[in-house]
Design a protein around this motif. Sequence first.
Motif, short mmCIF file in Angstrom:
data_model
loop_
_atom_site.label_atom_id
_atom_site.label_comp_id
_atom_site.label_asym_id
_atom_site.label_seq_id
_atom_site.Cartn_x
_atom_site.Cartn_y
_atom_site.Cartn_z
N TYR A 92 0.82 -1.21 0.00
CA TYR A 92 0.00 0.00 0.00
C TYR A 92 0.86 1.26 0.00
O TYR A 92 0.51 2.27 -0.63
CB TYR A 92 -0.94 0.01 1.21
N SER A 93 1.98 1.21 0.72
CA SER A 93 2.88 2.36 0.76
C SER A 93 3.47 2.62 -0.63
O SER A 93 3.62 3.77 -1.06
CB SER A 93 4.00 2.13 1.77
N LEU A 94 3.80 1.55 -1.33
CA LEU A 94 4.33 1.68 -2.70
C LEU A 94 3.28 2.28 -3.63
O LEU A 94 3.57 3.14 -4.47
CB LEU A 94 4.78 0.32 -3.23
N ILE A 95 2.02 1.83 -3.45
CA ILE A 95 0.93 2.34 -4.30
C ILE A 95 0.72 3.83 -4.05
O ILE A 95 0.61 4.63 -5.00
CB ILE A 95 -0.37 1.55 -4.03
N ARG A 96 0.68 4.21 -2.76
CA ARG A 96 0.45 5.62 -2.43
C ARG A 96 1.62 6.50 -2.88
O ARG A 96 1.43 7.68 -3.20
CB ARG A 96 0.23 5.77 -0.93
N ALA A 97 2.82 5.91 -2.88
CA ALA A 97 3.99 6.66 -3.32
C ALA A 97 4.11 6.69 -4.85
O ALA A 97 5.05 7.28 -5.40
CB ALA A 97 5.26 6.05 -2.72
N LYS A 98 3.16 6.01 -5.52
CA LYS A 98 3.11 5.97 -6.98
C LYS A 98 4.40 5.39 -7.58
O LYS A 98 4.97 5.91 -8.53
CB LYS A 98 2.86 7.38 -7.55
N GLU A 99 4.83 4.29 -6.95
CA GLU A 99 5.99 3.57 -7.47
C GLU A 99 5.60 2.85 -8.77
O GLU A 99 4.41 2.71 -9.09
CB GLU A 99 6.49 2.57 -6.44
N ASN A 100 6.63 2.36 -9.47
CA ASN A 100 6.33 1.75 -10.77
C ASN A 100 5.50 0.47 -10.59
O ASN A 100 5.64 -0.26 -9.61
CB ASN A 100 7.62 1.46 -11.54
N THR A 101 4.63 0.25 -11.55
CA THR A 101 3.68 -0.85 -11.49
C THR A 101 4.36 -2.21 -11.41
O THR A 101 3.87 -3.14 -10.75
CB THR A 101 2.75 -0.81 -12.71
N THR A 102 5.49 -2.34 -12.06
CA THR A 102 6.21 -3.63 -12.08
C THR A 102 6.60 -4.05 -10.67
O THR A 102 6.42 -5.21 -10.28
CB THR A 102 7.48 -3.52 -12.96
N LEU A 103 7.15 -3.12 -9.89
CA LEU A 103 7.55 -3.42 -8.52
C LEU A 103 6.34 -3.77 -7.66
O LEU A 103 6.38 -4.73 -6.88
CB LEU A 103 8.29 -2.22 -7.91
N ILE A 104 5.26 -3.03 -7.83
CA ILE A 104 4.05 -3.28 -7.04
C ILE A 104 3.48 -4.66 -7.34
O ILE A 104 3.13 -5.42 -6.43
CB ILE A 104 3.00 -2.19 -7.31
N MET A 105 3.41 -5.01 -8.64
CA MET A 105 2.89 -6.32 -9.04
C MET A 105 3.80 -7.44 -8.54
O MET A 105 3.32 -8.51 -8.11
CB MET A 105 2.75 -6.38 -10.56
N SER A 106 5.11 -7.20 -8.56
CA SER A 106 6.07 -8.20 -8.09
C SER A 106 5.89 -8.48 -6.61
O SER A 106 5.86 -9.65 -6.18
CB SER A 106 7.49 -7.71 -8.37
N GLU A 107 5.75 -7.42 -5.80
CA GLU A 107 5.57 -7.59 -4.36
C GLU A 107 4.21 -8.22 -4.04
O GLU A 107 4.09 -9.01 -3.11
CB GLU A 107 5.71 -6.25 -3.65
N THR A 108 3.21 -7.88 -4.83
CA THR A 108 1.88 -8.46 -4.63
C THR A 108 1.91 -9.96 -4.89
O THR A 108 1.32 -10.76 -4.15
CB THR A 108 0.85 -7.79 -5.56
N GLN A 109 2.64 -10.35 -5.94
CA GLN A 109 2.78 -11.77 -6.27
C GLN A 109 3.53 -12.53 -5.16
O GLN A 109 3.13 -13.63 -4.76
CB GLN A 109 3.53 -11.92 -7.61
N LYS A 110 4.58 -11.90 -4.65
CA LYS A 110 5.34 -12.53 -3.56
C LYS A 110 4.45 -12.73 -2.33
O LYS A 110 4.48 -13.79 -1.69
CB LYS A 110 6.54 -11.65 -3.17
N ALA A 111 3.68 -11.69 -2.00
CA ALA A 111 2.80 -11.78 -0.83
C ALA A 111 1.76 -12.88 -1.01
O ALA A 111 1.46 -13.61 -0.07
CB ALA A 111 2.12 -10.44 -0.60
N ALA A 112 1.22 -13.00 -2.21
CA ALA A 112 0.21 -14.03 -2.48
C ALA A 112 0.80 -15.43 -2.34
O ALA A 112 0.13 -16.35 -1.86
CB ALA A 112 -0.35 -13.83 -3.89
N GLU A 113 2.05 -15.58 -2.72
CA GLU A 113 2.71 -16.88 -2.62
C GLU A 113 3.08 -17.21 -1.17
O GLU A 113 2.97 -18.37 -0.73
CB GLU A 113 3.99 -16.89 -3.48
N LEU A 114 3.51 -16.19 -0.42
CA LEU A 114 3.93 -16.42 0.96
C LEU A 114 2.74 -16.61 1.89
O LEU A 114 2.80 -17.38 2.85
CB LEU A 114 4.77 -15.23 1.46
#
Length: 309
Positions: A283-305
Motif C-alpha cells: 500500500y505504501s508503494l501504491i500511495r507513493a506511486k511507485e512503478n507498477t512492475t515493482l508493485i505487481m512483483s511484491e503483490t505476487q510474492k505476498a500471495a505466494e507467501l
Amino acid sequence: LIFLGIFIASLLLIIKILRDKENNYPDNVKIVAIIGFVALAGYFMDCMFNFPINRPPMQIWFGLIIGLIAAVYLSYQEKLSEESVIEKQPVGLVKILAVSLLVLGLIVTVINYNTYVSYKIQGRMIADLSAVNKRQQQNLSKPENKRIPVKPTYNYNSLVKELPKIPNLAEDTEPIGYKLSRYLLLEKRYAEAIKVLDSIHQYSPYTGYDYYLKSNVYDKMNKPDSAYKYAKKAYYNRPRNLSYYKTAMAMAQRTGRVEDLKPMFEEFSKYSPQAEVHITYIYSLIRAKENTTLIMSETQKAAELYPED
C-alpha cells in the motif's frame, strides 16, 4: 533495594531455622520453613520479572508467606534461654532499631498511599483515553463532515494537580508523562507535549514510545519531516512493533522517502514475517506511486507467501 531486602531477611530467617543445631525448632516447623522457602522462591521469580507492576493477588500471597516465616521463627524465640540474642543487645541499640523500623514503616506507608491514589487516577485516565481512541476509530469510518469532535473527560491541568509526585511510573511500568502528553496532544498544546516527552525520555529510553508520540505531535503540527524523523527513530528502536512500523511507513511515503520503504519492510520481516506487514509495504508503494512492475512483483510474492490471507 528495600523490596530485595525483604527477600534477603526472609531467607536469613529460614536458614536460621533449618541450620538450628540446638533443637530449638522441631522437625514439623522445619518442614513449614522449607515450604515457605519454596513459595518464596516462586514468588521471587514472578515479582522480579514483573517489577514494578502492582500485582495485588500475588502480593497478598507474598504477605502470607512472609507472615508464616516470621511467625514460625518468632513463636519459638520464647523457648530460648534468657541469654537470647535480643536480650544481649544494649537497650540503646534496641531503641535505635525500633525507631528506625518505625520511620521506615511510615515512609513505606506514605509511598503505598501515594501509589494507591495514583493508581485510582490512572484507572480513570486509561478508561478515558480508551474511550477517546474508540471514538477516533469510529470517526475514521465516517465522512469528514459527519465526524464528531473527540474530547476527553479530563484535562491535563486537573490531572497534574491530582496526581501525587510519586510514583512517576504508571501501572503499566511506563512513565506517567506518556499519558499526560496524550492529553496535551488532544488539547492541541503541542509545544508542551513535546516538552513533557523530552523530560521523561531518560526514564524509558529504549521503548521508543516517546518518539512515537512526538511523531504524532509533529504530524498534528503539520511538520511531516519532523514527524517522519521521530517515527523512524521509534521504529528502529523497536523494529518488531507493528504500530511503529505502520507509522514509519506512512510518514516515509508522505514525505517522499520512498527509498526507506524497502529497508524498513525487510527489517521487520526479518523478525516477524506476516501478511499485514507485506500488505502495508505494498500500500505504501501504491500511495507513493511507485512503478507498477515493482508493485505487481511484491503483490505476487505476498500471495505466494500468504495464500490464505
